[in-house]
Design a protein around this motif. Structure first.
Motif, PDB file in Angstrom:
ATOM      1  N   ASN A 230     -33.973  20.561 -16.101  1.00 51.26           N
ATOM      2  CA  ASN A 230     -32.719  21.051 -15.551  1.00 51.26           C
ATOM      3  C   ASN A 230     -32.978  22.166 -14.548  1.00 51.26           C
ATOM      4  OD1 ASN A 230     -30.337  19.850 -17.314  1.00 51.26           O
ATOM      5  ND2 ASN A 230     -32.027  20.302 -18.710  1.00 51.26           N
ATOM      6  N   GLN A 259     -33.726  16.442  -1.784  1.00 45.11           N
ATOM      7  CA  GLN A 259     -32.666  17.106  -2.577  1.00 45.11           C
ATOM      8  C   GLN A 259     -33.219  17.928  -3.738  1.00 45.11           C
ATOM      9  OE1 GLN A 259     -29.543  14.408  -3.834  1.00 45.11           O
ATOM     10  NE2 GLN A 259     -29.586  13.275  -1.918  1.00 45.11           N
ATOM     11  N   VAL A 290     -35.289   7.442   4.875  1.00 37.73           N
ATOM     12  CA  VAL A 290     -34.437   8.405   5.558  1.00 37.73           C
ATOM     13  C   VAL A 290     -35.309   9.140   6.571  1.00 37.73           C
ATOM     14  CG1 VAL A 290     -32.934  10.403   5.282  1.00 37.73           C
ATOM     15  CG2 VAL A 290     -33.026   8.636   3.489  1.00 37.73           C
ATOM     16  N   TRP A 292     -35.674  12.042   9.436  1.00 37.88           N
ATOM     17  CA  TRP A 292     -35.086  13.321   9.873  1.00 37.88           C
ATOM     18  C   TRP A 292     -35.720  13.740  11.194  1.00 37.88           C
ATOM     19  CZ3 TRP A 292     -31.984  16.039   6.062  1.00 37.88           C
ATOM     20  CH2 TRP A 292     -31.982  15.461   4.791  1.00 37.88           C
TER      21      TRP A 292
ATOM     22  N   TYR B  56     -26.233   4.205  -3.996  1.00 36.73           N
ATOM     23  CA  TYR B  56     -26.532   3.759  -2.629  1.00 36.73           C
ATOM     24  C   TYR B  56     -25.732   2.522  -2.252  1.00 36.73           C
ATOM     25  CZ  TYR B  56     -29.450  -0.206  -4.116  1.00 36.73           C
ATOM     26  OH  TYR B  56     -29.894  -1.383  -4.650  1.00 36.73           O
ATOM     27  N   SER B 138     -21.796  13.163   3.835  1.00 34.36           N
ATOM     28  CA  SER B 138     -22.420  14.356   3.272  1.00 34.36           C
ATOM     29  C   SER B 138     -23.201  15.118   4.334  1.00 34.36           C
ATOM     30  CB  SER B 138     -23.366  13.969   2.137  1.00 34.36           C
ATOM     31  OG  SER B 138     -24.055  15.113   1.662  1.00 34.36           O
ATOM     32  N   ASN B 142     -29.731  12.266   3.124  1.00 29.38           N
ATOM     33  CA  ASN B 142     -30.190  11.323   2.104  1.00 29.38           C
ATOM     34  C   ASN B 142     -29.204  11.138   0.952  1.00 29.38           C
ATOM     35  OD1 ASN B 142     -30.486  13.806   1.010  1.00 29.38           O
ATOM     36  ND2 ASN B 142     -32.723  13.784   0.924  1.00 29.38           N
ATOM     37  N   LEU B 143     -27.996  11.632   1.130  1.00 28.11           N
ATOM     38  CA  LEU B 143     -26.964  11.427   0.116  1.00 28.11           C
ATOM     39  C   LEU B 143     -25.932  10.477   0.710  1.00 28.11           C
ATOM     40  CD1 LEU B 143     -26.120  12.341  -2.725  1.00 28.11           C
ATOM     41  CD2 LEU B 143     -24.829  14.190  -1.675  1.00 28.11           C
ATOM     42  N   MET B 145     -22.942   9.794   0.133  1.00 28.21           N
ATOM     43  CA  MET B 145     -21.550  10.238   0.246  1.00 28.21           C
ATOM     44  C   MET B 145     -21.507  11.691  -0.173  1.00 28.21           C
ATOM     45  SD  MET B 145     -18.366   8.589  -1.882  1.00 28.21           S
ATOM     46  CE  MET B 145     -17.974  10.050  -2.869  1.00 28.21           C
ATOM     47  N   ARG B 146     -20.601  12.423   0.370  1.00 28.66           N
ATOM     48  CA  ARG B 146     -20.527  13.840   0.012  1.00 28.66           C
ATOM     49  C   ARG B 146     -20.125  14.045  -1.447  1.00 28.66           C
ATOM     50  NH1 ARG B 146     -15.436  16.846   2.756  1.00 28.66           N
ATOM     51  NH2 ARG B 146     -16.317  18.554   1.560  1.00 28.66           N
ATOM     52  N   TYR B 147     -20.565  15.157  -1.963  1.00 31.48           N
ATOM     53  CA  TYR B 147     -20.140  15.615  -3.287  1.00 31.48           C
ATOM     54  C   TYR B 147     -18.744  16.212  -3.097  1.00 31.48           C
ATOM     55  CZ  TYR B 147     -20.270  18.461  -7.560  1.00 31.48           C
ATOM     56  OH  TYR B 147     -19.994  19.035  -8.775  1.00 31.48           O
ATOM     57  N   ALA B 149     -16.584  17.327  -5.348  1.00 33.51           N
ATOM     58  CA  ALA B 149     -16.181  18.391  -6.280  1.00 33.51           C
ATOM     59  C   ALA B 149     -14.806  18.141  -6.884  1.00 33.51           C
ATOM     60  CB  ALA B 149     -16.228  19.763  -5.605  1.00 33.51           C
ATOM     61  N   GLY B 151     -13.005  16.839 -10.114  1.00 35.02           N
ATOM     62  CA  GLY B 151     -13.209  16.513 -11.520  1.00 35.02           C
ATOM     63  C   GLY B 151     -14.679  16.564 -11.906  1.00 35.02           C
ATOM     64  N   ARG B 155     -22.419  11.297 -10.688  1.00 34.72           N
ATOM     65  CA  ARG B 155     -23.277  10.979  -9.543  1.00 34.72           C
ATOM     66  C   ARG B 155     -23.460   9.473  -9.331  1.00 34.72           C
ATOM     67  NH1 ARG B 155     -27.867  13.999  -6.827  1.00 34.72           N
ATOM     68  NH2 ARG B 155     -28.753  12.410  -5.484  1.00 34.72           N
ATOM     69  N   ASN B 230     -27.332  17.442 -14.577  1.00 34.82           N
ATOM     70  CA  ASN B 230     -27.786  18.485 -15.483  1.00 34.82           C
ATOM     71  C   ASN B 230     -26.934  18.496 -16.748  1.00 34.82           C
ATOM     72  OD1 ASN B 230     -29.816  20.373 -13.894  1.00 34.82           O
ATOM     73  ND2 ASN B 230     -28.212  19.750 -12.449  1.00 34.82           N
ATOM     74  N   ARG B 231     -27.520  18.998 -17.822  1.00 31.88           N
ATOM     75  CA  ARG B 231     -26.769  19.098 -19.077  1.00 31.88           C
ATOM     76  C   ARG B 231     -25.520  19.957 -18.904  1.00 31.88           C
ATOM     77  NH1 ARG B 231     -31.239  19.798 -23.850  1.00 31.88           N
ATOM     78  NH2 ARG B 231     -31.548  21.868 -22.982  1.00 31.88           N
ATOM     79  N   ASP B 233     -23.618  20.041 -16.459  1.00 26.78           N
ATOM     80  CA  ASP B 233     -22.563  19.189 -15.905  1.00 26.78           C
ATOM     81  C   ASP B 233     -21.847  18.406 -17.012  1.00 26.78           C
ATOM     82  OD1 ASP B 233     -23.208  19.852 -13.198  1.00 26.78           O
ATOM     83  OD2 ASP B 233     -24.811  18.372 -13.217  1.00 26.78           O
TER      84      ASP B 233
ATOM     85  N   GLU C 232     -26.952  26.695 -21.166  1.00 26.13           N
ATOM     86  CA  GLU C 232     -28.195  25.933 -21.180  1.00 26.13           C
ATOM     87  C   GLU C 232     -29.217  26.580 -22.120  1.00 26.13           C
ATOM     88  OE1 GLU C 232     -28.936  22.979 -19.795  1.00 26.13           O
ATOM     89  OE2 GLU C 232     -30.979  23.110 -20.537  1.00 26.13           O
TER      90      GLU C 232
ATOM     91  N   ALA D 149     -10.737  22.118 -12.225  1.00 26.19           N
ATOM     92  CA  ALA D 149     -11.885  21.338 -11.726  1.00 26.19           C
ATOM     93  C   ALA D 149     -11.750  21.010 -10.255  1.00 26.19           C
ATOM     94  CB  ALA D 149     -12.085  20.072 -12.568  1.00 26.19           C
ATOM     95  N   ARG D 236     -23.982  24.909  -8.192  1.00 29.22           N
ATOM     96  CA  ARG D 236     -22.994  23.889  -7.826  1.00 29.22           C
ATOM     97  C   ARG D 236     -22.096  24.403  -6.695  1.00 29.22           C
ATOM     98  NH1 ARG D 236     -17.958  23.217  -9.710  1.00 29.22           N
ATOM     99  NH2 ARG D 236     -17.056  21.135  -9.447  1.00 29.22           N
ATOM    100  N   ILE D 240     -21.093  22.844  -2.892  1.00 26.75           N
ATOM    101  CA  ILE D 240     -19.706  22.672  -2.447  1.00 26.75           C
ATOM    102  C   ILE D 240     -19.466  23.407  -1.134  1.00 26.75           C
ATOM    103  CG2 ILE D 240     -17.305  23.203  -3.044  1.00 26.75           C
ATOM    104  CD1 ILE D 240     -18.139  22.731  -6.003  1.00 26.75           C
ATOM    105  N   GLU D 243     -21.106  21.401   1.694  1.00 24.15           N
ATOM    106  CA  GLU D 243     -20.371  20.159   1.972  1.00 24.15           C
ATOM    107  C   GLU D 243     -19.047  20.431   2.688  1.00 24.15           C
ATOM    108  OE1 GLU D 243     -21.686  17.431   2.061  1.00 24.15           O
ATOM    109  OE2 GLU D 243     -22.345  16.539   0.186  1.00 24.15           O
TER     110      GLU D 243
END
Lengths: 335, 335, 335, 335
Positions: A230, A259, A290, A292, B56, B138, B142-143, B145-147, B149, B151, B155, B230-231, B233, C232, D149, D236, D240, D243
Motif C-alpha cells: 500500500n 503511475q 504508451v 511520451w 483499458y 485523464s 497511461n490512464l 480515463m480520468r479519476y 472522484a 463515490g 478502478r 489500497n486498503r 480505499d 492503515e 464522497a 488521493r 484529484i 485531474e
C-alpha cells in the motif's frame, strides 16, 4: 513496436533475482535486513542471499562484497524447461551468450549471457521453493514466510532499471530475445531519441527498464525496486529510512509513467533502492505501448515538482568513483 | 493438480466482462454509477455498459434488466486470434459449445459456451480500446480515463465467483479447457470434498472462483468483484456504502485464502458485489495450489470473527425468490 | 447534561498513565514491548514502566505483576499546581479521597482517590519530561523518541474504558469532580438506563469511558487503548497480532459512537487492549452530548456486523477466574 | 517563552472560520465545492458560506468576491460568553480593537480587532449549530453531515498561516492577548530572528501560524488548511487536484516541524490552500516550545527535498499583482 503478433514468445516467467555488488557489505546487509526488513536465508563466500516475506522463491536478492557498487548477475526465471532451452538457443544464436552455468543457491543450472549494454544476465528454470523454518512460518498458509514487522518489511522483489548507452538496442533485445512486452517508452526529438523504456515478461507493469546513460560508462544500475502493498507502507518506509540516517533522494511521490508510488534511497554501498507500490497491471494481449514525448513526460513526477539532478546523473558503479565516464549520450530521468 | 506441465495452455488473457441481471435496473445503475463511481459508456435495449476508470477496454460490466438477479454472459478475452480459434475448437469438442456469436458492443465475434454448471460464457479477441471523450480524459497518458472522484470510484474489474453443484468438475473444466491455473482450493473430508477453488488465466490471484452450491439451484453467481488500489480505499468505500443506505454483508476485513481485503454488499438488484484490494500476484510457472482443510480454512477470515450465514447461503438468482432450490450438496463459505 | 456553564472546571489536562495488573508479567511485557513496540524506560519492584514513541511524558503505562489481571492506579495530569490542589480539595470534600502519595517514577506527589465504582485513581502535576537516550533520539526534533519500527509501534496512550455498576453515578463524578466533558452517552429505556458514557478533559473525544458491568463484580477494566496515526496502521497491527499468536476479539472495524477505528485483542495477562485511530476532536465549548437509544446504538459497529458476546461480558479481573460476580445490572457493549 | 504560568488564559476555544477574498469567485467556489467537496450552506451579497462535513458549526469558510485574493476576517470562537467579554476588554485595552460587530450568518455579535500586522480578526461566542437537511443527514448520529464522497471531501477546517513583517510581535500578541500556546518556533541568528511561529488555543498543534513576510506588503495570507483523516486521503487529493487542472505547489510530503503531511495548491482565486493530515496533539499543560535553528530547520521537509521558492515568496494578496511590496525583512519558508 507492433506487439500484436498472434503468438508471442512467453518463455520468461518473471524476474528471479538480482545480485547487487557493494563495497560496504556489512552496512548494506544491515540496510536490507534491519531497515528494509528482508530475511537472510544463506551465506556463501562474499555473498548473502536475502528474500522478502512474500517471495515464493528461496532468495530474490544476492548481496556480494566487491570493490565498487553496481549490478551483478540478473536472473530471469523461465516458464518451463523447454522455454529455458529455447531462450538459451536463441540468445546464443544472437551472439550474446556466455554459456551454461552451474546453479546458484537453491537453483538448477542457468544459461548466462549479456544484454547489448553488457549487463550480466541468466535464465534458469529449476528452483527450490522456500520452506520457512518454524520461527518464520506464517499463520497464513498461502504466505511463504511470516510478516516479521521488522523495519519497512518489504514484501517482494518487483523490478530493476538498468542504464544503457543505446536504449533502443537493449529494448529490442528484451522484446525480441526475451519476449518482453514494451509497456511504456519515452521518445524525444519526434521519436528519434529513445530515452527510456519499460518492459515486462508478465502482467507486472515493468520488471525491467532501460534508461539512457550519458556518462560514457557501461553496464550500470539505475535502481532495484522492492514492493510493499500500500502507498501508506511507502510513507512509513520514508520515516524509517530517515530515522536510520538513510538519505532519501526522491519521494515518496508518484511518477506519471507507470503511475507508481516511489521512494528512492541509496543503500550504504551506494546502489539506488526503491520502495515501491501502486502502478498497474497490464493484461491486454494487444497492449499499445504508451509513448511520451518531451512535453508529456515533463519532470516524470505526476503531482508536480521535479526529480533531483542526481536521479539522472547518478548510477552504480558511480563514474565519480570509478573514473570511467565519457560524455556523449542524451541524459534522461528514468524510473 | 499437476500444473508443472512444461507447455501450459495460455490462450485466455483475462476476464473481459461480466453481465449482471437485475430486476431493479434503475437502482442498480445508480449503485454502479453513483455509488461505486463507474462510468456508463453505452446503452442498448435493456442493457447499460459500464467501466472502471482503469479498465483499458471500453466496457467491463454489462447491466441488463431481467426478472431475477443473477449472472448473464461471462466473457473472457483470448490471448490472440489463433488462441480464440483453439479454445472454440477445444470447448466445442468437449460438448460444451453453443456457437459463434456476433460481437457485443465494442467487440468482434465471440464463441459462446456453458461451463459444466451451466453458466453462460464466451471467448472473444477483437476489441476496440476505450478512447475517453474530452471531459473524461485523464492528465495521465497511461490512464484510459480520468479519476472522477465520484463515490467509491472503483478502478477496474477484478474477478467473479460462481456457485457450482460440483466444484471439482467445473474447476477441471477451467483448468483443462480454459487453461487456468489453480491458485488455491478448499478440500474437506481428507480432500474428498472440493468446497471451493480459485483459478486464473493470468498473474492475478483468481479471476474465477467456483464455490459449492447446496441449494439445488444451478448457474448462480456468488459475487462480482471490483478493484481499488489500497486498503484505505476499501475502508472509505464502506463509509460511502453506509451513507447511501447500502447493506454491508461482510467486511472490510481480510480473508485467509487469497489474503484479500474484502467488502461485500448487495447492489439493489440483489447481486453480491465486492470492493476489493490486496491479495497477491502469482508469477511462479510451477505454482503449487494451496490446499486448505477444514481446520486450516476456519471461518475464512484471517483476523478472526466469521462470515455471516448469508455469505454461504445467499447467491443470485436467490432460491427464496425463484423457488428452484433442492438440497443435496455440502455448503461452503466462498471467496 | 448541561455543559454550557460559562466557566467550566478545566483542572485536568489529560490521562497521564494507566497501570495494568497481570498474572503473566513476562508474557505481558513481551506483548507491549515486542508486539506493540512500546519502549521500557524503567523497572522497579514488580513493575515495568513503558511508553509510546510519541508520548511526551517518560511513561504512560505501568505494568505490574499481580495475582489477577485488571486495572491498577489510573493517573490524571492536572493543568497546573493550583489545579491539582483544587481537585484534591474537591475530591476530598466529596468523601472519595485517599490522600497524598509520594510520586511514582518520574513524577512529583499525587492525590489518590477512588471513583464511585472503586477504581483507584490519582491526580498529579509535577512530571519529568522524557529525554531519549542517544540510540532512541529521533531525527525529528519535535518527536520525543524515534520511531523504532518494531512491531505495531503504537504512538501514544489514548484512553481507557472502565466497567461500572452505576454508570450514571460515575459519569457525574467525572463531570462534576474531574471537570470532564460528556462527549457521547448511550441511554436505554427512554433515557432511564445509562449504559455507557464517554468523557474527556481535553479535545480528545474520550479519555475515559464508563460502561455498565452486569457481572456483580466491581472496579473492573474494559479496555486500555493505544493510538496509531492512520487506519492503515490498525490493519497492519491486525496482521502483526495474528502472526504473533494473539487472539483478536474484534475489528479492525469502525464503531458508530466515537467513529473510531478499532482493533481489540487480549494481552497475555488477560487485559483487553485496543489499537485505535480515527475518531474526532471535540473543540466546541458548548458541545451537546450525543445520546444514542437502543435503535440508534444498534450493534455499535458502523459498517455492519456485531461485536462478539465476550465484548460485553468479559472484563478484568475476569469473574470466571476470581469468582466474585453477582448479577443485577443491564449489560451493554461499550467502546 | 515561559508557558508554565499556573493559570493560563483559555478564553479562545478554537478557530471558528476564515474569510477568503477571491477575484475569481465562481472558479473559487467550484474549487471548494466540487474539487475539495465542501458544502455551500448560505449565500449573501458577494459571499458564499461553506463547511466541511465534519465541522460542527454551520460554516467555517466564507468566500467573498473581491478585487484581489487574500484574507478577509478571521473569526475565533470564545470559550464562553464571559471569555468573550474578557478578550474584548483586553484587546481593546491593548489598542488593537475595532469594536463590536453584528453577527455574521449563523452567529451572534463579535468583537473585531486587528493583529499587530493588521489582519482583520474577530471573537464571538453565540453560534447556531449546523443541522443538516434530510439529503445531507449522515447515518452517523455524531457526524454533523454525511460524507458525500464528492471530490477530496475535506472533513473540517484546521488552521491558517499568516504573513507578518514582525513575527515576534504578532506571536506575542497571540500568546498574551489571545492566550495561545506557542507550539513550535523557528529562530535564526542564534535566536535573534524569529522566522516563524506556530500557535494554538487548543490541543490542535497549531490553529494559527505567523511567518516572516519580506515583501514589504502587509496583512497577507500564507495558506488556509483543511483536514482529512488519513495520509492516504491526502495522496488521493493530489490525484484529484491534478485531474482537475489545479497546480500543486508542494507535496504530498511531510514537514519536519509540526510533522504534518501536507499538500499545497492554489485555488483559482490565487489563495494557497493546504489539504492536511497527521501532525500531533499537544496536551501537555507545560509544553516547552520546540525551537528550530537554521540547521535543524533545514528545508522544512522531513523526508528530503526542498519546498519551491514560491512557497517562501508567494502569498495573497500577491505583491506582483498589487504592486505594494517593499523589501526589508528576512525571508522564510513557513508552514
Amino acid at each position: 513496436m507492433d506487439q500484436t503478433a498472434h503468438e508471442p514468445i512467453r518463455d520468461i516467467a518473471h524476474l528471479g533475482s538480482v545480485e547487487l555488488l557493494t563495497p560496504r557489505f556489512d552496512k548494506s546487509l544491515w540496510y536490507f535486513r534491519d531497515v528494509l526488513g528482508m530475511e537472510v536465508v544463506h551465506s556463501a563466500g562474499d555473498s548473502a542471499f536475502l528474500r522478502g516475506y512474500g517471495d515464493y522463491a528461496s532468495t530474490t536478492l544476492k548481496l556480494t562484497a566487491a570493490a565498487n557498487a553496481g549490478p551483478g548477475c540478473i536472473a530471469w526465471r523461465a516458464a518451463s524447461m523447454p522455454a529455458l532451452e529455447r531462450r538459451a538457443e536463441a540468445i546464443g544464436r544472437a551472439g550474446l551468450g556466455i554459456g551454461w552455468n552451474e546453479g546458484e543457491f537453491g537453483r538448477g543450472r542457468s544459461y548466462r549471457f549479456h544484454d547489448p549494454e553488457g549487463h550480466l544476465m541468466e535464465v534458469y528454470y529449476d528452483e527450490s521453493r522456500y520452506r520457512a523454518p518454524d520461527h518464520l512460518r506464517s499463520t497464513l498458509k498461502n504466505l511463504p514466510m511470516r510478516y516479521t514487522a521488522r523495519g519497512v518489511n518489504v514484501r517482494r522483489t518487483d523490478h530493476l532499471a538498468l542504464m544503457a548507452r543505446d536504449v533502443a538496442a537493449n529494448r529490442r533485445f528484451a522484446q525480441e530475445l526475451l519476449g518482453f512486452r514494451l509497456s511504456e517508452t519515452v521518445r524525444f526529438e519526434n521519436g528519434a531519441k529513445e530515452i527510456g523504456s519499460w518492459l515486462s515478461p508478465s502482467a507486472v507493469h515493468h520488471e525491467l527498464a532501460y534508461v539512457a546513460d550519458a556518462s560514457g560508462a557501461s553496464g550500470r544500475l539505475h535502481h532495484f525496486s522492492l514492493w510493499v502493498d500500500n502507498r501508506e507502507d511507502v510513507l512509513r518506509a520514508a520515516d524509517i529510512l530517515v530515522e536510520n540516517g538513510i538519505f532519501i533522494e526522491a519521494g515518496p511521490s508518484r511518477h506519471n509513467n507507470s503511475q507508481a508510488f516511489y521512494l528512492y534511497s541509496y543503500e550504504p554501498g551506494g546502489n539506488r533502492i526503491e520502495v515501491y507500490s501502486g502502478s498497474f497491471l497490464i493484461l491486454a494481449p494487444d497492449w499499445e505501448p504508451v509513448v511520451w514525448n518531451e512535453e508529456e513526460r515533463g519532470t516524470g513526477v505526476y503531482w508536480g515538482g521535479a526529480l533531483p539532478d542526481s536521479f539522472i546523473e547518478y548510477a552504480t558503479p558511480d563514474v565519480a568513483v570509478t573514473g570511467t565516464a565519457q560524455k556523449g549520450v542524451p541524459v534522461f530521468d528514468p524510473r
